[in-house]
Design an enzyme around this catalytic site. Structure first.
Site, PDB file in Angstrom:
ATOM      1  N   TRP A 331       0.823  -1.202   0.000  1.00  0.00           N
ATOM      2  CA  TRP A 331       0.000   0.000   0.000  1.00  0.00           C
ATOM      3  C   TRP A 331       0.865   1.263   0.000  1.00  0.00           C
ATOM      4  CZ3 TRP A 331      -1.362  -4.556   2.123  1.00  0.00           C
ATOM      5  CH2 TRP A 331      -2.640  -5.058   1.844  1.00  0.00           C
ATOM      6  N   CYS A 367      -6.648  -5.168  -1.711  1.00  0.00           N
ATOM      7  CA  CYS A 367      -7.802  -5.976  -1.295  1.00  0.00           C
ATOM      8  C   CYS A 367      -8.569  -6.611  -2.446  1.00  0.00           C
ATOM      9  CB  CYS A 367      -8.732  -5.164  -0.411  1.00  0.00           C
ATOM     10  SG  CYS A 367      -9.599  -3.801  -1.240  1.00  0.00           S
ATOM     11  N   HIS A 426     -13.599  -1.743   0.837  1.00  0.00           N
ATOM     12  CA  HIS A 426     -12.791  -2.915   1.116  1.00  0.00           C
ATOM     13  C   HIS A 426     -13.483  -4.118   0.486  1.00  0.00           C
ATOM     14  CE1 HIS A 426      -9.995  -5.630   2.818  1.00  0.00           C
ATOM     15  NE2 HIS A 426     -10.805  -6.134   3.717  1.00  0.00           N
ATOM     16  N   ASP A 449     -11.772 -13.173   4.545  1.00  0.00           N
ATOM     17  CA  ASP A 449     -10.988 -12.037   4.070  1.00  0.00           C
ATOM     18  C   ASP A 449      -9.521 -12.440   4.000  1.00  0.00           C
ATOM     19  OD1 ASP A 449      -9.952  -9.593   3.404  1.00  0.00           O
ATOM     20  OD2 ASP A 449     -10.982  -8.471   4.972  1.00  0.00           O
ATOM     21  N   ASN A 489     -20.777  -2.426  10.641  1.00  0.00           N
ATOM     22  CA  ASN A 489     -21.852  -1.861  11.471  1.00  0.00           C
ATOM     23  C   ASN A 489     -21.366  -1.196  12.746  1.00  0.00           C
ATOM     24  OD1 ASN A 489     -24.509  -1.211  11.782  1.00  0.00           O
ATOM     25  ND2 ASN A 489     -25.148  -3.190  12.598  1.00  0.00           N
ATOM     26  N   GLU A 538     -30.563   0.697   8.763  1.00  0.00           N
ATOM     27  CA  GLU A 538     -29.891   1.667   9.624  1.00  0.00           C
ATOM     28  C   GLU A 538     -30.906   2.434  10.473  1.00  0.00           C
ATOM     29  OE1 GLU A 538     -26.911   2.180  10.360  1.00  0.00           O
ATOM     30  OE2 GLU A 538     -25.542   1.843   8.697  1.00  0.00           O
ATOM     31  N   GLU A 543     -31.460  -2.984  14.362  1.00  0.00           N
ATOM     32  CA  GLU A 543     -30.061  -2.640  14.090  1.00  0.00           C
ATOM     33  C   GLU A 543     -29.380  -2.103  15.338  1.00  0.00           C
ATOM     34  OE1 GLU A 543     -26.781   0.146  12.938  1.00  0.00           O
ATOM     35  OE2 GLU A 543     -28.773   0.713  13.667  1.00  0.00           O
ATOM     36  N   TYR A 612      -6.885   4.384  -0.065  1.00  0.00           N
ATOM     37  CA  TYR A 612      -8.249   3.852   0.031  1.00  0.00           C
ATOM     38  C   TYR A 612      -8.480   3.084   1.327  1.00  0.00           C
ATOM     39  CZ  TYR A 612      -7.215  -1.077  -0.849  1.00  0.00           C
ATOM     40  OH  TYR A 612      -6.779  -2.376  -0.736  1.00  0.00           O
TER      41      TYR A 612
END
Length: 780
Positions: A331, A367, A426, A449, A489, A538, A543, A612
């Site tokens: 990066w 990513c 991401h 991931d 979240n 949201e 939530e 980013y």
């Protein structure tokens, strides 16, 4: 057999398996004094020890010689009989039942490959999916008779195959096939040829198997073994209901297992960009690279039957951070000794390069590249997988499950404390599977991931985390659910330093993280928004309950104890598609007074160039904006960043962050807002020329216009099209400001059907420039 050598990969493998011995080669010879004779009894006695499954005595017991050869008990030798004459010996050899050849029926167009949905793989070996029958054909030296002959198959995988670990499989002949077990049945006989239907369980170990066929007769003849010259590849089976990766929708199976081209999303939530990515899971050399990746990992072969285990290992092996995996992350903006991450448009070249170099990590990835390669590997192995982009993606570094912003007494950010960050976007992966290791209801899509961000149990990996668990805030369920929950979240909490050095919570943004979670739609190139799978609407009660439930398991469980009132709000909007690279950047700041009283504040604005990933490079403009509001008044402030102020400062993705902060004079309410935006880069225009027919040369024109008033140095094009043209580079050189370059590519299509030609531009001053053309290739 006596003298058979069982080899392991090397001393590094010792210690992976309990009880593994240190030598790199084990030589096993079993010989008794009575066996030295050449009579029939000696031969039979030896064979009883070595293959009790094919030579049974009335008093014998079943012995698993694969797990422990020492368990074989000495057998009483037969009386020595006269040695047969040479002619008699030759006749006996001819009378033995033996295998002349094995046909795995591995043709791409044959029944096996078609029924197992593996006919697209560019490989001649038998590629099958577990939990489903397949057929092989044996040619014997004489006709097979079930009442007098015996036959069984042996499959072995890994360096030390063991029956108890499921890596050495002995497959008997049966009269009727049953599910969930290894077994074979004779389904056709024709002279000396026998066709077998072989069944495998839905939890079989995946990977590369060697096949041997052992034959003998019931009359006590010695057994003969024929080793097949070709291997068998076993994959996961999303078409099998008993497999943990079963996906009950044919359109989704076509998309998430069989589609070798996809779309990756990037940018910001208000300026979502898309690029075509060649997954190429069926391309030449890719399956071999994926199997090599499994071999190179520390996962014992016996663990390859567990889909949860496999995806967790793959998420670690795609990055090179601690295990010399596929890709080196970078990066820094300096890619001079490798390939810029934005220049890749395919997983094929990356995986083939990694395999051909015997596991040397490929430079470089970020990513979306890690995600694209992960999709390729998991689809290749048979696990339904998709690439997923989360916009405004939080990186929680202290397991607080909040994104924390620390300000000093003057409302200025304290850089050394602000380790949490929010990435513009991401990209990670969803893979589909049951989760028998979790409470019911947590199967389905699992987030994994491969981008190395934080360690999990000492290794840079993440997941699989149940998306259902993430949605409900059940962050105590494995694997790495707290980290993914925070990405989508977490609330952004602002803290101000007091005079005594402590910090007080002064503001919270509840809708700052996890927007427009995107993946390619099933059956089309449209973007599908799957935010609802990761979080409730949201601001809804569900939530808020999920957020507060999750926070109780974090390092700051009391963060929601004090609610705050607000009557002034600040919003930032980007007009249309945003500013083009090379022009002045323009944003609109909306300040709204929702009270019946006047309000006054000063907004402190600063804009910084940003990677980013949310890491700031440096501030390039600061400004104080006084705002006076009448009761219920809204004001729009036009904010401008001239091109001259950012032209020499940008990094990858051309991203910037505008930070606004202030305090309402009358109420002391804190106003805080952070907005990321990017400068839009041009596309490459690709125009097909000529008729697209298999075996016939055609062309495509690739056009690019430099949007900047400055020269681009060292421009390189990368072009690739699965079934059209192999990936390669075209060095263009320098491109003057506002000038246009046209490149004509000539190629010969090799596969019919809808194809995509993908091109990208790579240079230091301009990134994320790419294009795609849809080409329908006709049969010759």
């Amino acid at each position: 057999m006596p003298g058979e050598r069982l080899t392991v990969r090397g001393t590094s493998d010792v210690g992976r398996f309990p009880g593994a011995a240190a030598p790199t080669r084990v030589e096993l010879t079993i010989q008794k004094e009575a066996d030295k004779t050449q009579g029939k009894g000696g031969c039979c006695g030896w064979f009883r020890k070595m293959c009790p499954c094919c030579f049974k005595r009335q008093s014998s017991t079943s012995v698993d010689i694969t797990d422990d050869a020492e368990k074989v008990k000495p057998l009483t030798p037969e009386p020595v009989k006269p040695k047969p004459e040479n002619g008699e010996a030759t006749e006996l050899e001819e009378m033995k039942l033996s295998v002349v050849s094995v046909d795995l029926l591995s043709s791409k167009t044959g029944q096996n490959r078609r029924e197992h949905h593996t006919d697209l793989y560019d490989k001649d070996e038998l590629i099958i999916r577990r939990g489903q029958t397949f057929q092989i054909e044996l040619e014997l030296n004489r006709p097979f008779k079930a009442d007098t002959h015996k036959l069984h198959l042996d499959l072995r995988t890994g360096p030390l195959p063991l029956v108890s670990k499921g890596t050495h499989v002995i497959i008997p002949l049966v009269d009727d096939l049953k599910n969930e077990r290894w077994e074979a049945k004779v389904v056709e006989r024709n002279a000396n040829k026998v066709k077998l239907s072989v069944n495998s369980p839905a939890n079989a170990v995946i990977g590369l198997y060697g096949l041997a066929v052992t034959t003998c007769s019931l009359k006590g003849e010695a057994a003969t073994t024929h080793n097949s010259s070709k291997n068998i590849v076993m994959l996961f089976n999303p078409w099998c209901q008993e497999d943990t990766v079963f996906l009950d929708d044919e359109d989704e199976r076509k998309e998430y297992v069989l589609n070798d081209i996809g779309r990756l999303y990037y940018g910001t939530e208000k300026q979502i960009g898309a690029r075509t990515w060649n997954f190429g899971q069926f391309h030449e050399g890719v399956l071999e690279a994926c199997l090599f990746l499994l071999e190179k990992s520390d996962m014992p072969p016996s663990g390859r039957g567990d889909s949860v285990n496999v995806v967790r290992v793959i998420s670690a092996m795609i990055n090179a951070q601690d295990d010399l995996g596929v890709l080196v992350g970078n990066w820094t903006g300096n890619y001079s000794d490798g390939v810029s991450p934005s220049a890749w448009s395919s997983s094929v070249e990356i995986l083939r390069k990694y395999h051909s170099s015997d596991g040397t990590p490929v430079s470089y990835g970020q990513c979306w590249v890690f995600s694209g390669v992960t999709t390729t590997v998991l689809r290749c192995l048979g696990i339904p997988t998709r690439s997923v982009t989360n916009f405004q993606s939080a990186h929680d570094t202290d397991v607080s499950l909040t994104t924390d912003v620390y300000l000093d007494e003057n409302m200025e950010p304290i850089d050394y404390l602000n380790s949490d960050s929010v990435w513009n976007f991401h990209v990670w992966n969803d893979c589909w599977m049951a989760r028998p290791d979790l409470p019911p209801g947590n199967g389905g899509w699992q987030a994994i991931d491969s981008t190395p961000q934080e360690t999990s149990q000492g290794t840079f990996r993440c997941g699989p985390a149940s998306v259902n668990a993430i949605r409900s805030g059940q962050v105590f369920l494995k694997h790495d659910t707290p980290f993914v929950f925070a990405e989508v979240n977490s609330d952004k909490i602002y803290w101000q330093r007091n005079l005594d050095g402590t910090f007080s919570q002064i503001h919270s943004e509840m809708k700052a993280v996890g927007h427009c979670i995107s993946t390619k739609a099933v059956g089309s190139d449209e973007r599908a928004d799957i935010t609802h799978l990761y979080k409730h609407q949201e601001g809804s009660e569900e939530e808020r309950i999920a957020v507060e439930t999750a926070s109780r398991y974090g390092s700051k469980p009391d963060v929601y104890s004090t609610p705050m009132a607000e009557d002034v709000c600040v919003e930032v909007t980007v007009d249309n598609e945003g500013t083009k690279m090379g022009a002045d950047a323009q944003l609109s700041i909306l300040v709204k007074n929702m009270s019946s009283q006047p309000r006054k504040t000063t907004l402190h604005s600063q804009v910084a160039v940003m990677y980013y990933t949310g890491v700031l490079k440096g501030t390039i403009k600061k400004e104080d904006i006084p705002v006076d509001l009448l009761p219920n008044e809204e004001k729009i402030i036009e904010w401008v960043l001239p091109y001259q102020q950012y032209q020499n400062e940008l990094v990858d993705q051309a991203a910037l962050m505008l930070t606004l902060s202030g305090r309402v004079s009358e109420t002391h309410q804190v106003l805080a807002k952070q907005t990321t935006f990017r400068l839009r880069t041009p596309d490459l225009t690709i125009t097909p020329v000529g008729e697209a027919v298999v075996g016939k040369e055609m062309a495509a024109k690739i056009t690019f216009t430099n949007p900047l008033p400055r020269t681009l140095r060292g421009v390189v094009f990368r072009v690739e099209g699965l079934g059209l043209q192999k990936g390669h580079e075209v060095v263009v050189g320098d491109v003057n400001g506002h000038s246009t370059v046209t490149l004509t590519e000539h190629f010969i299509p090799t596969q019919p059907g809808p194809r995509k030609l993908v091109a990208s531009l790579d240079c230091k001053q301009l990134t994320q420039v790419h294009g795609v053309a849809d080409i329908v290739v006709l049969e010759q």
